[in-house]
Design an enzyme around this catalytic site. Structure first.
Site, short mmCIF file in Angstrom:
data_model
loop_
_atom_site.label_atom_id
_atom_site.label_comp_id
_atom_site.label_asym_id
_atom_site.label_seq_id
_atom_site.Cartn_x
_atom_site.Cartn_y
_atom_site.Cartn_z
N ILE A 71 -56.08 -27.17 35.58
CA ILE A 71 -55.19 -26.21 36.23
C ILE A 71 -55.80 -25.69 37.53
CG2 ILE A 71 -54.15 -23.90 35.98
CD1 ILE A 71 -54.09 -24.68 32.89
N SER A 112 -50.38 -24.41 28.37
CA SER A 112 -49.83 -24.11 27.04
C SER A 112 -49.28 -25.38 26.45
CB SER A 112 -48.70 -23.07 27.14
OG SER A 112 -48.08 -22.93 25.87
N SER A 113 -49.55 -25.61 25.17
CA SER A 113 -49.00 -26.81 24.53
C SER A 113 -47.57 -26.55 24.04
CB SER A 113 -49.90 -27.25 23.38
OG SER A 113 -50.26 -26.14 22.60
N CYS A 127 -49.24 6.17 17.50
CA CYS A 127 -48.79 6.86 18.73
C CYS A 127 -49.09 6.07 20.00
CB CYS A 127 -49.41 8.26 18.81
SG CYS A 127 -51.16 8.25 19.26
N ASN A 156 -50.85 -29.28 32.26
CA ASN A 156 -51.62 -29.16 31.01
C ASN A 156 -52.47 -30.41 30.85
OD1 ASN A 156 -52.00 -27.41 28.66
ND2 ASN A 156 -51.20 -29.11 27.47
N HIS A 196 -48.61 -11.66 23.69
CA HIS A 196 -49.43 -11.51 22.49
C HIS A 196 -50.42 -10.36 22.60
CE1 HIS A 196 -48.50 -16.05 21.66
NE2 HIS A 196 -47.51 -15.26 21.32
N CYS A 240 -57.32 7.56 15.08
CA CYS A 240 -56.80 8.18 16.31
C CYS A 240 -57.13 9.67 16.35
CB CYS A 240 -55.30 7.97 16.38
SG CYS A 240 -54.55 8.73 17.83
#
Ligand code: ZN
Length: 239
Positions: free
Chosen positions: A228, A185-186, A122, A210, A111, A144
């Protein structure tokens, strides 16, 4: 399972970064329950949408800027460093895997990355401090310097195509894995959530760590509903 595996791949979601104090924007009370996400087409079409995007970015950026990797990130960095972990596929945009010492070449960002910006035409990279200086003057929009194109954080917005090269790399890494570990992550956001299914179908063992149940628990060889950081630091022997 880690000891038995030859080729590990990790797949991380918001849950690993909430332990570094970054809110899960999809959770109840998260950013997206307060603000409607700005679709990519609206960003392209509307000056106001672009201004609103940068306003939100700079309002929330400090949290990501100040966040540091936690024990979960460090455990993965150790596995990469030891040569067993081929890649970290992530849905996160906070750059914390790189900050924990995983080289860029081993992080696959499905993502994108919100810690810098790029030209949409560019792909030239721009730092957020540069954008912030421009935007601070009457909310001027950055353009840019090379091609005049629009500049946007290097994230994948709603309605924006998934990055082809990263999807391909994630696919290849998934097929190479004999142990695929999902962390935080679900597994509800597709196409990202297809990778654990692919790994399992391809014969890998699948582990899910999780805090809450996920959509793919029934597929997994092992499900651990716990933090975690503490789980992975015990599994890998880091703190
Ligand atoms: Zn450009």
């Amino acid at each position: 399972m880690i000891a038995d595996a030859q080729c590990l791949v990790a797949f991380t979601g918001a849950g690993i970064s909430t332990e570094s104090g970054i809110p899960d924007y999809r959770s109840p009370g998260g950013i997206w329950s307060k603000f409607r996400p700005i679709e990519f087409d609206d960003f392209l079409a509307s000056v106001e949408a672009r201004r609103e995007t940068w306003r939100r970015k700079f309002a929330s950026h400090e949290v990501i800027e100040k966040a540091t990797p936690n024990a979960g990130h460090r455990a993965l960095a150790r596995l990469v460093d030891g040569g067993k972990m081929l890649a970290v596929i992530t849905q996160n945009i906070d750059g914390l895997h790189q900050a924990s010492g995983v080289p860029d070449s081993k992080v696959i960002e499905l993502h994108g990355n919100s810690t810098y910006a790029t030209c949409l035409d560019c792909r030239r990279r721009y730092e957020l401090d540069w954008v912030r200086e421009i935007f601070a003057v009457d909310e001027r929009l950055p353009l840019c310097a090379s091609c005049g194109g629009m500049i946007k954080t290097a994230t994948i917005s709603f309605g924006q195509a998934m990055p082809e090269a990263e999807m391909e790399r994630a696919h290849e890494a998934t097929l190479a894995a004999d142990l695929f570990i999902v962390l935080g992550s679900s597994l509800v956001v597709y196409p990202a959530a297809q990778f654990p299914i692919l790994a399992k179908r391809n014969g890998a063992r699948l582990v899910i760590v999780n805090r809450e149940p996920t959509e793919q628990d029934e597929l997994a060889d092992l499900v651990i509903n716990a933090e975690i950081g503490s789980t992975m630091s015990r599994a890998v022997g880091v703190n």
